[in-house]
Design a protein around this motif. Structure first.
Motif, short mmCIF file in Angstrom:
data_model
loop_
_atom_site.label_atom_id
_atom_site.label_comp_id
_atom_site.label_asym_id
_atom_site.label_seq_id
_atom_site.Cartn_x
_atom_site.Cartn_y
_atom_site.Cartn_z
N GLU A 40 1.00 -1.19 0.01
CA GLU A 40 0.02 -0.06 -0.42
C GLU A 40 0.72 1.12 0.09
O GLU A 40 0.56 2.11 0.65
CB GLU A 40 -0.61 -0.06 1.09
CG GLU A 40 -2.09 -0.81 1.12
CD GLU A 40 -0.85 -2.17 2.32
OE1 GLU A 40 -0.17 -1.57 2.71
OE2 GLU A 40 -1.91 -3.02 2.91
N ASP A 86 -6.09 -2.21 3.01
CA ASP A 86 -5.14 -2.94 1.82
C ASP A 86 -6.60 -3.25 1.28
O ASP A 86 -7.68 -3.35 1.57
CB ASP A 86 -4.46 -4.05 2.75
CG ASP A 86 -5.35 -4.63 3.80
OD1 ASP A 86 -6.07 -4.45 4.53
OD2 ASP A 86 -4.69 -5.63 3.80
N PRO A 142 -1.94 -1.13 7.46
CA PRO A 142 -2.55 -2.14 6.16
C PRO A 142 -2.25 -3.65 6.59
O PRO A 142 -2.08 -3.52 8.04
CB PRO A 142 -0.61 -1.92 6.13
CG PRO A 142 0.19 -1.98 7.66
CD PRO A 142 -0.48 -0.89 7.99
#
Length: 399
Positions: A40, A86, A142
């Motif tokens: 990411e 994510d 993330p």
């Protein structure tokens, strides 16, 4: 705790509404540019740039992710608000103007909505920072989809000095605009199981000279469900799903190797221990029965999400006052996993779902579907819930 123990900050609703179009545009940008777990990088840059624009201090985490803070007028408690960011390795199938431009990648679980909601809440809280005591920590996390992100953030001091944690998940099974945050178990612990059987291969016409790994694997798949039906306390939910099996190389060759992968879902720690023990025991005994060998890899991924009672009650009070009593839902626990539980292993907190299902807008597709979408009316509900909860928590003396 009675509902008259809290008073919501009236400007929040107006501040959230004033940024609604911007929030939707931000969500659509993220949706069109998805990045999967631990990749990411552009998403992290986009979040950081937005925080710069808002004048909110932050630090970057490794390899991706952002932790920001908004400090109130005086020192006090610290509350953590988390949004995961994510996407998934899913091909988008629905046609929308903000469709993913990345082949085989899609925000099929609503994490794009989570980031945009938390960013709008951050904007409102930043404008109100002179009116509250304490600190709001914003965690843009993330790798939730591979159950590594929460642990990574905790390792990088995300919960240091934090008194309470709160997270939200957009929820397609819930009616748009509703909020659910019951006390107790909410999302299950999710574990990964990998089992390998080894026999001895040979000609299919001479099975008596070989040890068939296909037989061992088949017996294992057929018998392992009795762990749930005959070993686990029937009052404790458990799921064992073996979703992948690879056996053999050719139609006329006795299989020498078999590989199985699956998942275990539980709420209760003792049940989790028992299932893990039996997963291994069954494999070893079946292999012994046929003269082969078995190895088992059991990986504990997410911890159960267990909403702390006082926190959950406060979320319900906030939702009732902000959106009306009818908006407060009571969704049953799900055997789905969520790594927010890892934060709750460190500090008390709660995890709410905000309904986004609307058949008129075709947003009732299940999470992880290529047709998943969000009724964007839910975004302002989630954003306000983040902000109102943070202010309500910081204003509570009894926590």
């Amino acid at each position: 705790m009675s509902q008259d123990t809290i008073t919501l900050t009236s400007p929040v609703k107006e501040l959230i509404a004033s940024k609604e179009k911007e929030m939707i545009a931000f969500r659509r940008h993220l949706h069109a540019n998805p990045e999967v777990s631990l990749e990411e990088f552009e998403t992290t840059k986009t979040i950081a740039a937005k925080l710069d624009e808002l004048g909110i201090s932050y630090r970057l985490t490794k390899p991706t992710g952002v932790i920001a803070e908004i400090k109130g007028a005086k020192s006090g408690k610290t509350v953590l608000l988390r949004a995961d960011m994510d996407a998934l390795s899913v091909q988008q199938l629905n046609e929308v103007e903000y469709k993913s431009v990345e082949e085989g990648k899609m925000h099929a679980c609503g994490h794009d909505a989570h980031v945009s909601m938390l960013m709008n809440a951050a904007s409102a809280l930043n404008q109100l920072k002179d009116t509250f005591e304490g600190t709001v920590r914003l965690v843009f996390q993330p790798a939730e989809e591979i159950a590594e992100g929460a642990k990574l953030m905790v390792e990088q001091s995300a919960v240091d000095g934090v008194d309470n944690a709160f997270g939200i998940h957009i929820w397609a099974p819930g009616k748009v605009g509703t909020v659910s945050c019951p006390a107790g178990p909410s999302f299950a612990a999710a574990d990964i199981v990998k089992v390998d059987f080894v026999g001895s291969g040979g000609h299919a016409a001479q099975p008596h000279l070989n040890i068939d790994a296909a037989i061992m694997a088949s017996q294992y798949v057929a018998n392992v469900q009795s762990i749930v039906s005959r070993v686990v306390d029937p009052m404790q939910p458990a799921v064992v799903t073996l979703g992948k099996m690879e056996v053999g190389t050719r139609f006329n060759v006795i299989a020498e190797n078999a590989h199985i992968e699956g998942t275990v879902r539980t709420f209760d720690p003792a049940t989790r221990d028992k299932v893990e023990e039996c997963i291994k025991h069954y494999a070893e005994e079946i292999a012994r029965m046929y003269g082969g060998q078995a190895t088992v890899e059991y990986q504990r991924m997410t911890e159960p999400v267990n909403n702390e009672e006082r926190t959950a009650n406060l979320v319900q009070q906030v939702a009732a006052q902000a959106f009306g009593e009818a908006a407060v839902d009571n969704c049953p626990p799900t055997m789905g996993g969520e790594d927010f539980g890892y934060y709750m292993m460190q500090i008390p907190g709660a995890f709410a779902t905000v309904g986004s299902g609307n058949p008129d807008k075709d947003t009732c597709w299940p999470h992880h579907s290529g047709r998943f979408n969000v009724d964007e009316e839910a975004l302002k509900v989630g954003a306000e819930l983040y902000a109102q909860y943070a202010l309500a928590y910081l204003g509570q003396d009894q926590f």
